[in-house]
Scaffold this motif. Structure first.
Motif, short mmCIF file in Angstrom:
data_model
loop_
_atom_site.label_atom_id
_atom_site.label_comp_id
_atom_site.label_asym_id
_atom_site.label_seq_id
_atom_site.Cartn_x
_atom_site.Cartn_y
_atom_site.Cartn_z
N ASP A 28 0.83 -1.21 0.00
CA ASP A 28 0.00 0.00 0.00
C ASP A 28 0.86 1.26 0.00
O ASP A 28 0.57 2.23 -0.70
CB ASP A 28 -0.93 0.01 1.22
CG ASP A 28 -2.14 -0.89 1.01
OD1 ASP A 28 -2.61 -0.97 -0.15
OD2 ASP A 28 -2.61 -1.52 1.98
N THR A 31 2.27 1.74 -3.41
CA THR A 31 1.24 2.25 -4.33
C THR A 31 1.05 3.75 -4.14
O THR A 31 1.06 4.53 -5.09
CB THR A 31 -0.10 1.53 -4.07
OG1 THR A 31 0.12 0.12 -4.16
CG2 THR A 31 -1.15 1.96 -5.06
N GLU A 91 -6.50 5.27 -11.64
CA GLU A 91 -5.19 5.88 -11.42
C GLU A 91 -5.08 7.30 -11.97
O GLU A 91 -4.53 8.17 -11.29
CB GLU A 91 -4.09 4.99 -12.00
CG GLU A 91 -3.95 3.63 -11.33
CD GLU A 91 -3.74 3.73 -9.82
OE1 GLU A 91 -2.90 4.54 -9.40
OE2 GLU A 91 -4.44 3.02 -9.08
N ARG A 173 -6.49 0.31 -3.41
CA ARG A 173 -5.19 0.12 -2.79
C ARG A 173 -4.63 1.47 -2.36
O ARG A 173 -5.19 2.51 -2.67
CB ARG A 173 -4.22 -0.52 -3.78
CG ARG A 173 -4.63 -1.92 -4.18
CD ARG A 173 -3.68 -2.51 -5.21
NE ARG A 173 -4.34 -3.60 -5.91
CZ ARG A 173 -4.63 -4.77 -5.34
NH1 ARG A 173 -4.32 -4.98 -4.08
NH2 ARG A 173 -5.23 -5.71 -6.02
#
Lengths: 225, 250
Positions: A28, A31, A91, A173
């Motif tokens: 995480d 990310t 994203e 995430r």
């Protein structure tokens, strides 16, 4: 106090350990960092470029100043819904949000940094017959560097806030998503573990930047620090 | 010279006419705000006169026509002492190494060898002005234009730097135009003193200083005193006027 609000430090430590050994926390964090880095680089470059252009051209300033004055005070978290409408969940929306967060502080600090250069330095350069490229590299860049570095620091913090915020509501995430899940499953110690990681990121980056400033602008940090 | 400002034209200088001979050291004294800095910027080519002209003899080949030395804060704070002096040598054709070696010579000449790697903020005001002096020396201009270079220094440091300047001048015999508001300084340094009036600055009178050299600092009697009194009498009314008039923006 109920451990639901305020779990014991030992419980938080256990949660940190558990999340770390299972690998989720690292994943995480990675990310979030990747999104943050992408947004920061994109938004920061735009801010830096626009800031330089606006300090160069009075015409651009006339156009840009009102836009900046209007857009900058809007809390960047308040435009997350709009970003999600434009980019959809995914994203690109997260990177765009981080970029917008990073853009304004760098734009403003770059412009301030260049505009407040004491004209005497430019007069010396003119009197000494410096070439335009030398004026940029030896005077304008170093003279505005402390202000730009301060802008980088504010931009990073702004981008971090916005990235975590958008992850809370629109990501599966990342640290924000992890903390939101912890809330939904009432695992408050996991939530605190997430906050500790976020705080550590902030501390780490600020320390890194102070070090970079010391290397790039030793004349400044030495008497400012 | 008239500035165009947002609040209308602002005359800074009017009917200023003088010459500086080769190897001559000329001082300009006048009340604050009389356009002394404007005058230097015109001579340095940083400003273009709104009327009239600046005529200079062409410098010998390889030497820049002039260089300014400012009051203070004109050293680049982001450069070390050595880098500041090297900046004056940019574009003179020598390689980076050659320029550094040259710069080191001049830093040595002003007695700052040990401070080559120091930044200006680590130096005292007197040392900073010696760096500025080294920078002009390295530039080796045909005409030196000095804008109250010692104005911000304490009295004792100022005397020492005046001496350094005189030594340099006697060795190189360059032409110097030196702006100051310190009458003592003017009388110690100058061959000739130009006395200016308040804004818009005009030339009030030229006083030739015939005192023999080398001159001692802090001399207060005889001819030196007479010259100082004469200059002060020329200035007094002007200074009083400036003191009691509201200060316009520059």
């Amino acid at each position: 106090m109920s451990p639901l609000y305020c779990p014991a430090p030992s419980a938080i430590a256990v949660a940190l350990l558990r999340l770390t050994t299972r690998g989720v926390l690292l994943a995480d964090t990675a990310t979030t960092l990747l999104r943050l880095a992408l947004g920061f680089v994109v938004g920061g470059s735009i801010g830096l470029g626009l800031g330089l252009a606006m300090s160069w051209s009075a015409r651009l300033r006339r156009i840009g100043d009102p836009v900046v004055a209007a857009a900058h005070p809007i809390p960047k978290t308040a435009i997350l819904p709009l970003i999600l409408v434009v980019f959809g969940i995914g994203e690109p929306a997260i990177v765009a949000a981080a970029a917008i967060g990073a853009c304004f502080p760098l734009l403003i600090n770059t412009m301030t940094g260049v505009r407040q250069i004491d004209p005497i330095y430019l007069e010396v350069a003119a009197n000494y017959g410096s070439r335009p490229l030398d004026v940029v590299l030896k005077i304008i860049v170093p003279a505005s560097l402390p202000s730009i570095l301060a802008g980088v620091r504010i931009a990073f913090n702004a981008a971090l806030v916005v990235t975590i915020a958008i992850e809370l509501v629109a990501a599966e995430r990342g640290l924000g998503a992890m903390m939101w899940l912890a809330r939904e499953t009432l695992r408050t110690e996991d939530l605190y573990a997430g906050l500790i990681v976020v705080a550590t990121l902030g501390i780490g980056f600020n320390a890194l930047l102070r070090w970079v400033a010391g290397v790039l602008a030793p004349w400044h940090s030495r008497h400012a620090a | 010279m008239t500035y165009r400002t947002a609040s209308g034209p602002l005359p800074a200088l009017r009917d200023v006419s003088f010459t500086v001979g080769a190897g001559e050291l000329v001082c300009v004294v006048g009340p604050s705000g009389c356009g002394k800095t404007t005058l230097l910027k015109l001579l340095a080519g940083l400003l273009t006169p709104s009327s009239g002209s600046v005529v200079t003899a062409p410098p010998p080949p390889g030497r820049p026509a002039n260089a300014l030395m400012f009051q203070e804060h004109a050293l680049f704070p982001w450069m070390t002492v050595l880098e500041n002096v090297t900046f004056a040598l940019d574009g003179n054709g020598a390689g980076r190494r050659g320029r550094l070696d040259r710069a080191r010579e001049f830093v040595e000449r002003v007695g700052l060898t040990q401070f080559g790697a120091a930044y200006p903020h680590q130096l005292s005001a007197g040392m900073r002005q010696r760096v500025a002096l080294a920078r002009v020396l390295a530039r080796n201009p045909y005409v030196w234009l000095m804008d109250e270079p010692f104005g911000a220094l304490d009295g004792q440091t100022r005397l020492l730097l005046q001496e350094e300047l005189l030594r340099t001048w006697e060795a190189h015999q360059q032409s110097i135009l030196f702006v100051t508001h310190d009458i003592d300084e003017g009388v110690r340094l100058a061959d000739r003193i130009l006395v200016m009036t308040g804004r818009p600055g005009t030339m009030r009178e030229q006083v030739v200083v015939t005192l023999p050299r080398p001159r001692q600092p802090l001399v207060g009697d005889g001819e030196a005193a007479e010259i100082k009194c004469r200059i002060w009498r020329l200035l007094e009314d002007e200074v009083r006027k400036t003191l009691y008039s509201p200060r316009a923006e520059r």
